[in-house]
Scaffold this active site. Structure first.
Site, PDB file in Angstrom:
ATOM      1  CB  CYS A  30      34.082  29.293  -1.531  1.00  0.00           C
ATOM      2  SG  CYS A  30      34.802  29.200   0.114  1.00  0.00           S
TER       3      CYS A  30
ATOM      4  CB  CYS B 234      27.370  28.688   0.236  1.00  0.00           C
ATOM      5  SG  CYS B 234      28.363  27.189   0.247  1.00  0.00           S
TER       6      CYS B 234
ATOM      7  CB  CYS C 233      28.454  32.402   3.635  1.00  0.00           C
ATOM      8  SG  CYS C 233      30.250  32.394   3.736  1.00  0.00           S
TER       9      CYS C 233
ATOM     10  CB  CYS D 240      30.782  25.857   5.802  1.00  0.00           C
ATOM     11  SG  CYS D 240      32.359  26.691   5.621  1.00  0.00           S
TER      12      CYS D 240
ATOM     13  CE  LYS E 152      48.974  25.724 -10.186  1.00  0.00           C
ATOM     14  NZ  LYS E 152      48.585  27.103 -10.452  1.00  0.00           N
TER      15      LYS E 152
HETATM   16  S1  SF4 Z   1      29.647  28.605   3.616  1.00  0.00           S
HETATM   17 FE1  SF4 Z   1      31.800  27.931   3.702  1.00  0.00          FE
HETATM   18  S2  SF4 Z   1      32.100  26.879   1.722  1.00  0.00           S
HETATM   19 FE2  SF4 Z   1      30.243  28.111   1.509  1.00  0.00          FE
HETATM   20  S3  SF4 Z   1      30.946  30.065   0.652  1.00  0.00           S
HETATM   21 FE3  SF4 Z   1      30.927  30.299   2.887  1.00  0.00          FE
HETATM   22  S4  SF4 Z   1      33.028  29.802   3.542  1.00  0.00           S
HETATM   23 FE4  SF4 Z   1      32.762  29.003   1.457  1.00  0.00          FE
END
Ligand code: SF4
Length: 288
Positions: A235, A245, A242, A251, A167
């Site tokens: 995330c 998001c 979430c 997701c 990495k």
């Molecule tokens: S919806 Fe999925 S991508 Fe978005 S914050 Fe939650 S776990 Fe992460």
């Protein structure tokens, strides 16, 4: 109604237990291809969210910590040092340690002759600072003796240095040499790409292979910075946000999949903010 389908295809670079999962939306013809893969839609939405946020990696990431006015060999060494210090260390702590090092003159020559105990003192509280102080000094010696006072310009050469793994080596190649030879997979990239269901892997090493087989080369460099910032701000490893998001309805790991649940979570977070504000007022109003 268009039907959402999930297609699973095996990858030559993955073992059978980590076959590449490609989810496609049925757009009228059943032949899904990589152009329809959900990773592309997800990446577009993450870019949209990232455009509105400033994450620690944007201002204090390793690409920001080397002195841009330093002589090229010194600049490259500083990039390597920033990355060596960055593992298990928050960006803020790393940036502060890099500043202290640069104030002492951060070059191969100075680190070679620096007493390790002094190096430890300067690096503290960087994660594993004692071990990193030893690695830094060993690295400075190796670079002086075997690499003509410069850092190696190959992944193998970089990985031969103490404490440098794939990495780190990939990021050094990208930042110091401007060459992208692979995807730099850290804990954020590993976690998020698995949460989103792009891949199903158990280690960052396997994630690197799986992602390199899934993503086009044009995404190999930007994906690290994109997902690291997204992982720092939204995330997160524990309690991802979430409800705010843009990927919450698609997701597979979302904790806020339905409108009702989103509203509940939003209400809960508004309530928490209100209580925190009230607590803050009470604290302010308390007599000295
Ligand atoms: S919806 Fe999925 S991508 Fe978005 S914050 Fe939650 S776990 Fe992460």
């Amino acid at each position: 109604m268009p039907k959402r389908v999930i297609a699973t295809s095996s990858s030559s670079e993955c073992t059978s237990s980590e076959s590449k999962i490609v989810k496609v939306e049925d757009s009228g013809n059943s032949s899904g291809n990589s152009e329809n893969a959900t990773w592309r839609r997800d990446v577009d939405l993450i870019r949209k969210m990232r455009a509105e946020m400033v994450a620690p990696v944007d201002t204090m990431g390793c690409h920001k910590l080397a002195d841009p006015l330093a002589e090229p060999k010194i600049h490259r060494f500083q990039v390597l040092v920033a990355l060596m210090l960055s593992s298990q260390t928050r960006d803020e702590v790393n940036a502060a340690a890099m500043k202290r090092l640069k104030d002492h003159g951060l070059s191969i020559q100075t680190i070679r002759v620096f007493p390790v105990t002094d190096l430890e003192r300067i690096l503290c509280p960087v994660g594993f600072y004692k071990r990193k102080a030893v690695y830094l000094q060993q690295t400075a010696k190796i670079l002086g003796e075997k690499f003509s006072g410069d850092i190696p310009d190959t992944l193998d050469g970089l990985c031969s240095l103490p404490g440098v793994g794939p990495k780190m080596a990939n990021l050094v190649m990208q930042i110091a040499w401007g060459k992208c030879e692979g995807i730099a997979v850290d804990t954020h990239v590993h976690r998020i790409s698995n949460r989103l269901g792009w891949i199903k892997t158990s280690t960052p090493e396997k994630t690197q292979k799986a992602l390199e087989s899934l993503l086009p080369k044009s995404e190999w460099q930007p994906i690290n910075h994109l997902l690291v910032g997204f992982g720092q701000m939204l995330c997160q490893p524990i309690k991802p946000k979430c409800a705010t998001c843009l990927l919450r309805f698609t997701c597979p790991s979302s904790t806020a999949k339905t409108e009702e649940k989103v509203e509940k979570l939003a209400k809960k977070s508004r309530k928490t903010i209100k209580i925190e504000k009230e607590d803050a007022l009470e604290i302010k109003e308390e007599p000295e």
